[in-house]
Scaffold this active site. Structure first.
Site, PDB file in Angstrom:
ATOM      1  N   HIS A  32       0.831  -1.214   0.000  1.00  0.00           N
ATOM      2  CA  HIS A  32       0.000   0.000   0.000  1.00  0.00           C
ATOM      3  C   HIS A  32       0.865   1.264   0.000  1.00  0.00           C
ATOM      4  O   HIS A  32       0.481   2.291   0.565  1.00  0.00           O
ATOM      5  CB  HIS A  32      -0.994  -0.003   1.168  1.00  0.00           C
ATOM      6  CG  HIS A  32      -2.056  -1.056   0.985  1.00  0.00           C
ATOM      7  ND1 HIS A  32      -3.182  -0.861   0.227  1.00  0.00           N
ATOM      8  CD2 HIS A  32      -2.106  -2.339   1.412  1.00  0.00           C
ATOM      9  CE1 HIS A  32      -3.910  -1.970   0.216  1.00  0.00           C
ATOM     10  NE2 HIS A  32      -3.272  -2.889   0.921  1.00  0.00           N
ATOM     11  N   THR A  33       2.009   1.139  -0.605  1.00  0.00           N
ATOM     12  CA  THR A  33       2.896   2.302  -0.761  1.00  0.00           C
ATOM     13  C   THR A  33       2.937   2.753  -2.212  1.00  0.00           C
ATOM     14  O   THR A  33       3.262   3.904  -2.476  1.00  0.00           O
ATOM     15  CB  THR A  33       4.329   1.932  -0.329  1.00  0.00           C
ATOM     16  OG1 THR A  33       4.670   0.686  -0.962  1.00  0.00           O
ATOM     17  CG2 THR A  33       4.436   1.771   1.170  1.00  0.00           C
ATOM     18  N   ASP A  34       2.601   1.840  -3.159  1.00  0.00           N
ATOM     19  CA  ASP A  34       2.817   2.198  -4.582  1.00  0.00           C
ATOM     20  C   ASP A  34       1.982   3.401  -4.995  1.00  0.00           C
ATOM     21  O   ASP A  34       2.472   4.310  -5.665  1.00  0.00           O
ATOM     22  CB  ASP A  34       2.611   0.991  -5.527  1.00  0.00           C
ATOM     23  CG  ASP A  34       1.187   0.445  -5.585  1.00  0.00           C
ATOM     24  OD1 ASP A  34       0.392   0.709  -4.655  1.00  0.00           O
ATOM     25  OD2 ASP A  34       0.881  -0.264  -6.569  1.00  0.00           O
ATOM     26  N   ASP A 174       2.072  -4.144  -9.480  1.00  0.00           N
ATOM     27  CA  ASP A 174       1.914  -5.478 -10.075  1.00  0.00           C
ATOM     28  C   ASP A 174       2.398  -5.538 -11.527  1.00  0.00           C
ATOM     29  O   ASP A 174       3.190  -6.419 -11.864  1.00  0.00           O
ATOM     30  CB  ASP A 174       0.448  -5.933  -9.957  1.00  0.00           C
ATOM     31  CG  ASP A 174      -0.042  -5.863  -8.523  1.00  0.00           C
ATOM     32  OD1 ASP A 174       0.791  -5.839  -7.608  1.00  0.00           O
ATOM     33  OD2 ASP A 174      -1.256  -5.817  -8.319  1.00  0.00           O
TER      34      ASP A 174
HETATM   35  C1  GLA Z   1      -2.719  -4.611  -5.030  1.00  0.00           C
HETATM   36  C2  GLA Z   1      -2.574  -3.527  -6.078  1.00  0.00           C
HETATM   37  C3  GLA Z   1      -1.189  -2.889  -6.035  1.00  0.00           C
HETATM   38  C4  GLA Z   1      -0.794  -2.483  -4.619  1.00  0.00           C
HETATM   39  C5  GLA Z   1      -1.059  -3.607  -3.640  1.00  0.00           C
HETATM   40  C6  GLA Z   1      -0.836  -3.193  -2.202  1.00  0.00           C
HETATM   41  O1  GLA Z   1      -1.897  -5.696  -5.349  1.00  0.00           O
HETATM   42  O2  GLA Z   1      -2.787  -4.066  -7.360  1.00  0.00           O
HETATM   43  O3  GLA Z   1      -1.137  -1.785  -6.916  1.00  0.00           O
HETATM   44  O4  GLA Z   1      -1.440  -1.304  -4.230  1.00  0.00           O
HETATM   45  O5  GLA Z   1      -2.379  -4.108  -3.759  1.00  0.00           O
HETATM   46  O6  GLA Z   1       0.499  -2.954  -1.986  1.00  0.00           O
END
Ligand code: GLA
Length: 360
Positions: A32-34, A174
């Site tokens: 939850h940092t991206d 991702d």
């Molecule tokens: C999901 C989202 C990513 C990222 C993660 C949490 O995988 O697709 O973009 O925000 O959650 O790190």
């Protein structure tokens, strides 16, 4: 950026069927940092999604999701039109979105038959959706005899497919991980840029494994995931900044925004602490950082659920040095680090860094 940005060798193959593979990903730490312009440390896994594309006459794309036994077809240029089953949803939105977004990026998709299959579990937090999107884009570009966009613009394109077509406001983590994977290495991504730096994953015989909690996670439009994103935007507004990367403290924010910001700030620090611990070969410290990340995601960011807590406990009881919820949260898989002599708990699957998305 120190990572090569060019996507793939491109040798057009007129009239023949093509195959593209895109791996799923594991995020070692940095959750939850991206979407807050922060840091993360993912790696591509060996499992992923394969898309076969065969040129076809006419002006339509026919798609077959083999593992689901479902089909879709639509005219090129009419990606938003109704599917036979009603409003397009689920995997169909990825196919339609990829086609439309590629056209928007100047690559005109051609009529073809697509077959999608894979061995990355759906909804288990290993990013099957980004893998579907990346593999589709590579296959559609190849059939169109066009070079795919470079990695960062292609990751952004895939992110638009998720954001604008499926309603999940996911970030770049991702698709970038799927596009930039390397055998034996994780990649430290600083989303401000983004800047990518490979980090050798020297585990000194230790094992990383994922255990599916059994609770399928959902990142769609009205999910808790999108709610967290909105809370981060609200915290930015309250702090008078554009991105939580510029926040220095959570002090003075109302609850629960203070805890959300505290998670993001501490998680960024844990990413670099993990990179340092890996460099020093301190695997106990990596385990402790995974545990700290989990506590922060559970207590401050509040994205855990009882099934995930049980999976974390199962890993710890099996001797894990650390375990944490991985991915978007509210279900999905747990990632755990085990010492060399440990027996993995039933259902746990060992994961290792594998190569990036590619044409087969
Ligand atoms: C999901 C989202 C990513 C990222 C993660 C949490 O995988 O697709 O973009 O925000 O959650 O790190």
């Amino acid at each position: 950026m120190r990572h090569s940005n060019t996507c793939l060798e491109h040798t057009p193959r007129e009239g023949r069927s093509v195959q593209a593979f895109a791996p799923g990903r594991v995020n070692l730490i940095g959750e939850h940092t991206d979407y807050n312009d922060g840091l993360c440390l993912p790696f591509a896994v060996e499992r992923g999604i394969t898309v076969t594309a065969e040129p076809a006459p006419g002006a339509a794309i026919e798609a077959h999701a083999k593992d689901l036994g479902e089909r879709d077809s639509f005219e090129l240029g009419a990606e938003s039109a109704q599917a036979e089953s009603g409003s397009p949803e689920g995997w169909r939105l990825f196919v339609r979105g990829a086609s439309a977004e590629l056209r928007q990026a100047g690559i005109e998709p051609r009529a073809c038959r697509l077959t999608i299959s894979g061995d990355v579990p759906l909804g288990a937090g290993l990013s099957s959706s980004a893998a579907v999107c990346v593999a589709l884009c590579l296959a559609l570009c190849e059939i169109a005899q066009a070079s795919p966009p470079d990695k960062v613009p292609l990751a952004r394109l895939c992110s638009r497919v998720e954001n604008d077509w499926t309603g999940a406001q996911t970030g770049l983590l991702d698709p970038l991980a799927s596009l930039c994977g390397e055998r034996g290495r994780a990649v430290r991504i600083d989303m401000r840029g983004p800047e990518l730096r490979p980090v050798p994953l020297r585990l000194r015989g230790h094992l990383l494994a994922v255990l599916d909690s059994g609770a399928s996670h959902d990142l769609s439009a009205d999910s808790g995931y999108n709610e967290r994103r909105e809370e981060c935007r609200a915290a930015c507004r309250a702090l008078g900044i554009d991105s939580l990367r510029d926040a220095t403290s959570a002090a003075g924010l109302p609850e629960p925004l203070d805890r959300r910001v505290r998670h993001v700030l501490s998680e960024n620090e844990r990413v670099d602490a993990t990179v340092a611990a890996l460099e020093h070969g301190d695997l106990d410290e990596v385990g402790a950082l995974l545990d700290a990340s989990h506590s922060s995601l559970r207590d401050d960011y509040e994205v855990s659920v009882p099934a995930v807590e049980r999976a974390v406990e199962t890993c710890r009881e099996a001797g894990a040095l650390g375990a944490r919820i991985m991915g978007g949260g509210f279900g999905g898989s747990v990632l755990a680090l085990f010492p060399p002599e440990a027996q993995l708990p039933p259902g746990a699957v060992r994961v290792e860094p594998g190569p990036a998305a590619r044409l087969l």
